[in-house]
Design a protein around this motif. Structure first.
Motif, mmCIF file in Angstrom:
data_model
loop_
_atom_site.group_PDB
_atom_site.id
_atom_site.type_symbol
_atom_site.label_atom_id
_atom_site.label_comp_id
_atom_site.label_asym_id
_atom_site.label_seq_id
_atom_site.Cartn_x
_atom_site.Cartn_y
_atom_site.Cartn_z
ATOM 1 N N ARG A 659 0.862 -1.193 0.000
ATOM 2 C CA ARG A 659 0.000 0.000 0.000
ATOM 3 C C ARG A 659 0.893 1.236 0.000
ATOM 4 N N ARG A 660 0.816 1.990 -1.078
ATOM 5 C CA ARG A 660 1.670 3.184 -1.174
ATOM 6 C C ARG A 660 1.232 4.253 -0.183
ATOM 7 N N VAL A 661 -0.076 4.290 0.063
ATOM 8 C CA VAL A 661 -0.627 5.229 1.031
ATOM 9 C C VAL A 661 -1.569 4.429 1.910
ATOM 10 N N ILE A 662 -1.539 4.659 3.223
ATOM 11 C CA ILE A 662 -2.564 4.038 4.073
ATOM 12 C C ILE A 662 -3.437 5.175 4.601
ATOM 13 N N PRO A 663 -4.642 5.282 4.049
ATOM 14 C CA PRO A 663 -5.502 6.399 4.455
ATOM 15 C C PRO A 663 -6.065 6.175 5.857
ATOM 16 N N GLU A 664 -6.672 7.201 6.363
ATOM 17 C CA GLU A 664 -7.390 7.085 7.631
ATOM 18 C C GLU A 664 -8.455 6.000 7.484
ATOM 19 N N GLU A 665 -8.530 5.119 8.474
ATOM 20 C CA GLU A 665 -9.549 4.076 8.387
ATOM 21 C C GLU A 665 -10.464 4.079 9.611
ATOM 22 N N GLY A 666 -10.315 5.101 10.463
ATOM 23 C CA GLY A 666 -11.114 5.172 11.695
ATOM 24 C C GLY A 666 -12.399 5.953 11.494
ATOM 25 N N LYS A 684 7.402 5.999 11.797
ATOM 26 C CA LYS A 684 7.177 5.824 13.228
ATOM 27 C C LYS A 684 6.298 6.888 13.889
ATOM 28 N N VAL A 685 6.403 8.142 13.427
ATOM 29 C CA VAL A 685 5.665 9.224 14.083
ATOM 30 C C VAL A 685 4.156 8.969 14.048
ATOM 31 N N TYR A 686 3.732 8.130 13.129
ATOM 32 C CA TYR A 686 2.315 7.778 13.053
ATOM 33 C C TYR A 686 1.822 7.254 14.410
ATOM 34 N N TYR A 687 2.629 6.417 15.036
ATOM 35 C CA TYR A 687 2.191 5.806 16.305
ATOM 36 C C TYR A 687 2.115 6.846 17.420
ATOM 37 N N ASP A 688 3.016 7.827 17.373
ATOM 38 C CA ASP A 688 2.942 8.921 18.357
ATOM 39 C C ASP A 688 1.678 9.745 18.122
ATOM 40 N N LEU A 689 1.393 10.000 16.866
ATOM 41 C CA LEU A 689 0.222 10.809 16.519
ATOM 42 C C LEU A 689 -1.070 10.070 16.896
ATOM 43 N N LEU A 690 -1.066 8.788 16.637
ATOM 44 C CA LEU A 690 -2.251 7.974 16.926
ATOM 45 C C LEU A 690 -2.590 8.039 18.418
ATOM 46 N N LYS A 691 -1.539 7.886 19.222
ATOM 47 C CA LYS A 691 -1.731 7.880 20.667
ATOM 48 C C LYS A 691 -2.220 9.255 21.143
ATOM 49 N N GLU A 692 -1.574 10.272 20.625
ATOM 50 C CA GLU A 692 -1.901 11.637 21.046
ATOM 51 C C GLU A 692 -3.340 12.003 20.634
ATOM 52 N N ARG A 693 -3.739 11.582 19.454
ATOM 53 C CA ARG A 693 -5.097 11.892 18.990
ATOM 54 C C ARG A 693 -6.130 11.259 19.927
ATOM 55 N N LEU A 704 -5.646 10.797 10.005
ATOM 56 C CA LEU A 704 -4.204 10.523 9.875
ATOM 57 C C LEU A 704 -3.965 9.678 8.633
ATOM 58 N N THR A 705 -3.192 10.190 7.719
ATOM 59 C CA THR A 705 -2.922 9.451 6.485
ATOM 60 C C THR A 705 -1.437 9.197 6.371
ATOM 61 N N ARG A 706 -1.098 7.932 6.148
ATOM 62 C CA ARG A 706 0.328 7.558 6.095
ATOM 63 C C ARG A 706 0.828 7.449 4.661
ATOM 64 N N LEU A 707 1.947 8.060 4.457
ATOM 65 C CA LEU A 707 2.613 7.949 3.157
ATOM 66 C C LEU A 707 3.652 6.843 3.320
ATOM 67 N N GLU A 708 3.478 5.756 2.595
ATOM 68 C CA GLU A 708 4.400 4.623 2.766
ATOM 69 C C GLU A 708 5.450 4.625 1.659
ATOM 70 N N GLN A 709 5.008 4.943 0.464
ATOM 71 C CA GLN A 709 5.986 5.133 -0.627
ATOM 72 C C GLN A 709 6.129 6.642 -0.809
ATOM 73 N N ILE A 710 7.305 7.135 -0.462
ATOM 74 C CA ILE A 710 7.493 8.587 -0.546
ATOM 75 C C ILE A 710 7.797 8.964 -1.994
ATOM 76 N N SER A 711 8.733 8.199 -2.579
ATOM 77 C CA SER A 711 9.126 8.532 -3.943
ATOM 78 C C SER A 711 9.193 7.259 -4.781
ATOM 79 N N PRO A 712 8.661 7.215 -5.998
ATOM 80 C CA PRO A 712 7.911 8.285 -6.625
ATOM 81 C C PRO A 712 6.626 8.592 -5.852
#
Ligand SMILES: Cc1ncc(C[n+]2csc(CCOP(=O)(O)OP(=O)(O)O)c2C)c(N)n1
Ligand SMILES: [Mg+2]
Length: 801
Positions: A659-666, A684-693, A704-712
């Motif tokens: 998955r190049r992008v993992i969108p918000e699924e909540g 990694k910061v995703y997990y910090d953000l998840l907890k804080e949210r 929260l949307t994760r970019l997994e493939q940055i480039s391209p």
């Protein structure tokens, strides 16, 4: 060097101290003369036709051509079928013409200023391109394959690459002792002594998974480097200095004595093919002209060059000698010259017809069957990378067990294996198990997997344990990954020497040999890749553009800000992203196969996975792709043990993909109109953000949307994301400092998607000179600060963009 093996010492003594050993037949002398004729007249021909072009001529060391030919003849006689060479600029065109025997018209047409590259890529100068040629060795009548590896200007950088390719060719032929495949490396004297990668490469020759079973090194020792500034000449090594660099015997020989050179080259080839050890032939010579043909050496070395200009060329000296002793007649000698000059002239005429350069004809490693007949990928699709559940279970069970009987492992390791067993039962994986499953499943498909780097067998973070050590029997080890299936490709996992430049170059070379291998190099910590920067810049980032050669090497770079100090934190993703060739300002057309075509167009892929499943898929996708592309993976440290960084088998089974992008699924997706902010992030910061949210109870208002493939950059998927939340603030949040990480790369691309109508706000650490702090408290305070900003929904109100 010091040799402590009596047999080897005796062998050398006998070769050099036995009276009268250096005897050649008339036939051999005539061949030697003919080879010198070719070497010298080739340079003369180029000088006459293209007097103002750079060719880095061999004048002063013309004997290098017969030297190489002697080494190849002798090695062929002793069973060698494939010689892989690497060399610098000096005499390279001559080697292509007279050793490899590239068609002369192909070489000459490269001097045509109107020549255009017909292939993809930006091309390279003529004295850098590689070459691959199969032919019959005239001296032995046996088939021989010769390949010259393309190289950058960076002297000696190609050395480990040649060694890696050689190792791979030996490996795939089952030539464990190097009886069939051998490498030759050529060096200039200044570069040989001055470039540390020479030492790093020599050092690999003693390591089992890196040895090429002996390399023949030839040094063109003109005791000059570049401008011939007298100070530089002095810092250039004398023959004995050259010897100090290496752990191999070194034979110094006067390059003005062709028979002595031929003798020494025979001995060197015999040495390598008898003892399977490195050896150096030091051709002590001079350089007749400047560094290149445009250079005036008299500017800086007037007296030395007065002497040099008085030197009689070696061909004349040797021809006079053979004519005087009746081995050849003057007429025969002149005919030999006329014959070769005619060959050159005819090729020159033919070269005029060629207006197009096909860089594809200069490939050093063709991959038969991988591409279609035009050298293009066979498709632009990539099959899903998930695998059957029973395979996952099987690999999981092998990863948790010891396949050998009476093999006692450490109790700490038993606990780790037990935890793996539990995970397999519960249908989940952590990072280590996901990697195991990616590698293990590829092995079943016949794909060789090789993982190399410092302490990779155990894993720097003690999470991998691919080699088990018997606690009671010294040196008894077991690699369970090689016990997965009855029919499987071999798995090589090897702890490298403490080198990045040499070892990364080596693995790049290994990956050149075959497309059916997953070759991974892991940096101990991501920061350390920068001592291999030359391999990254000169080969990995730009190799395909320059030499039309694909390479699927994988770099695993541990990355993450964990308060561990300025080193051990950042793999410097910004540098890889800055070298990515996708256009930040151009909105791409979304074709049917956008994902794969975009990967085909790019120079490398940079990913930062937030889940083990995605790591599993991206490793497997590397092989599913119908072409090969370098893959840079920022790998985790603390996430290796993070309780939430686990993936279910459901994400890895057949039909699933990377998955190049993992969108918000909540819950935020359910009522997107209520979403006030979308935070895009990676790793990694995703997990910090998840907890804080969760702590701030903002799950309905912040997506929260994760970019997994940055480039391209996944323009297509991010466009969908942005359209889903038209009224929300857009934030890029990263844990890295503002001048590093991902921000500079993603910002213009997000702005292109929204056509510059919406801002993308930055949340993260402030700019900094060092990539991380060494103070745990400062680290935590800065984390707190940016998390507060990330969830302060008024933070950007009224701000201009
Ligand atoms: C890593 C690197 N640094 C500097 C240069 C610039 N450079 C090109 S040729 C040369 C001198 C090489 O001298 P030597 O190795 O003795 O080879 P020669 O030209 O004498 O055959 C230098 C410094 C380079 N090409 N690569
Ligand atoms: Mg030199």
């Amino acid at each position: 060097m010091f040799i402590n093996d009596v047999e080897q010492c005796q062998w050398i003594r006998q070769k050099f101290e036995t009276p009268g050993v250096m005897k050649f037949t008339n036939e051999e002398k005539r061949t030697l003369l003919a080879r010198l004729v070719r070497s010298m007249r080739f340079e003369d021909f180029l000088a006459r036709k293209w007097s103002s072009e750079k060719r880095f001529g061999l004048e002063g060391c013309e004997v290098m051509i017969p030297a190489l030919k002697t080494i190849i003849d002798k090695s062929s006689e002793m069973g060698i079928e494939y010689v892989i060479m690497g060399m610098p600029h000096r005499g390279r065109l001559n080697v292509l013409a007279n050793v490899i025997r590239k068609e002369l018209e192909q070489i000459f047409c490269q001097f045509d200023p109107k020549l255009e590259a017909a292939d993809e890529g930006s091309g390279d100068v003529k004295y850098h391109l590689g070459m691959y040629h199969e032919r019959i060795n005239r001296a032995t009548n046996k088939k021989i394959t010769l390949s010259l590896v393309a190289n950058p200007s960076h002297l000696e950088a190609v050395d480990p690459v040649v060694q890696g390719k050689t190792k791979a060719e030996q490996f795939y032929r089952g030539d464990t002792e190097g009886k069939k495949v051998m490498s030759i490396l050529l060096h200039g004297d200044a570069a040989f002594a001055g470039q540390g990668v020479v030492y790093e490469t020599f050092h690999l020759s003693d390591l089992p998974s890196y040895t090429t079973n002996g390399t023949i090194h030839v040094v063109v020792n003109n005791q000059i480097g570049f401008t011939t500034d007298p100070r530089m000449a002095r810092s250039s090594p004398y023959p004995t200095d050259v010897a100090r660099v290496v752990n191999a015997p070194i034979f110094h020989v006067n390059a003005d004595d062709p028979e002595a050179v031929m003798y020494v080259c025979n001995v060197a080839a015999e040495w390598r093919n008898t003892f399977n050890k490195d050896v150096v032939v030091d051709l002590v010579c001079y350089r007749r002209r400047g560094h290149n043909e445009m250079d005036e050496p008299m500017f800086t070395q007037p007296l030395m060059y007065k002497q040099i200009h008085k030197q009689v060329p070696v061909l004349k000296k040797y021809a006079d000698k053979l004519i005087a002793d009746g081995t050849v007649t003057l007429q025969e000698f002149e005919e030999e010259i006329a014959k070769y000059d005619r060959i050159c002239e005819e090729a020159y005429t033919r070269s005029k017809d060629k207006k197009i350069l096909h860089i594809k004809h200069w490939l050093d490693s063709p991959w038969p069957g991988f591409f279609n007949l035009d050298g293009e990928p066979k498709s632009m699709t990539c099959t899903p990378t998930g695998i059957a559940e029973d395979m996952l279970t099987h690999i999981g069970s092998i990863a948790s067990s010891v396949p050998l009987e009476d093999f006692k492992i450490h109790t700490g390791l038993s606990r780790i294996l037990k935890a793996r067993m539990e995970m397999t039962k519960n249908r989940v994986v952590d990072w280590a198990l996901a990697e195991y499953m990616a590698f293990g499943s590829l092995l079943k498909e016949g794909i060789h997997v090789r993982l190399s780097g410092q302490d990779v067998e155990r894993g720097t973070f003690s999470h991998r344990h691919h080699v088990l050590h018997d606690q009671e029997v010294d040196k008894r080890t077991c690699v369970p990954m090689n016990h997965l299936w009855e029919q499987q490709a071999p798995y090589t996992v090897c702890n490298s020497s403490l080198s990045e430049y040499g070892v990364l170059g080596f693995e790049l070379g290994f990956a050149m040999a075959s497309p059916n291998a997953l070759v991974c190099w892991e940096a101990q910590f991501g920061d350390f890749h920068n001592t291999a920067q030359c391999i990254i810049d000169q080969f990995i980032s730009s190799g395909q553009a320059k030499w039309v050669r694909h390479n699927g090497i994988v770099l695993l770079l541990p990355h993450g800000m964990e308060g561990m100090g300025p080193e051990h934190s950042s793999a410097r993703p910004e540098r890889f992203l800055q070298m990515s060739n996708d256009d930040p300002d151009a909105y791409p057309e979304f074709s049917e196969h956008f994902e794969v075509s975009q990967l085909y167009e790019c120079n490398w892929i940079v990913v930062n996975c937030s889940t083990p499943a995605n790591y599993f898929h991206v490793l497997r996708r590397q092989i599913s792709l119908p072409f090969r592309k370098p893959l840079i993976i920022l790998t985790p440290k603390s996430l290796l043990r993070h309780p939430e960084a686990k993936s279910s088998f459901d994400e890895m089974v057949s039909g699933m993909s990377f998955r190049r992008v993992i969108p918000e699924e909540g819950i935020a997706v359910e009522v997107p109109n209520k979403v006030k902010r979308v935070i895009f992030c990676t790793g990694k910061v995703y997990y910090d953000l998840l907890k804080e949210r969760k702590n701030q109870d903002l799950e309905g208002q912040v997506a929260l949307t994760r970019l997994e493939q940055i480039s391209p950059f996944p323009f297509d998927l991010l466009k969908e994301e942005l359209e889903r939340y038209p009224g929300a603030d857009l934030v890029w949040c990263q844990e890295e400092h503002k001048n590093s990480g991902f921000y500079d790369y993603v910002k213009p691309r997000f702005r292109t998607i929204v056509n510059h109508t919406r801002p993308i706000w930055y949340v993260g650490r402030e700019p900094a000179a060092a990539s991380a702090t060494g103070n745990k408290n400062t680290h935590m305070v800065s984390l707190r600060k940016f998390l507060d900003t990330a969830f302060n929904l008024e933070a950007f109100e009224g701000k201009m963009f």
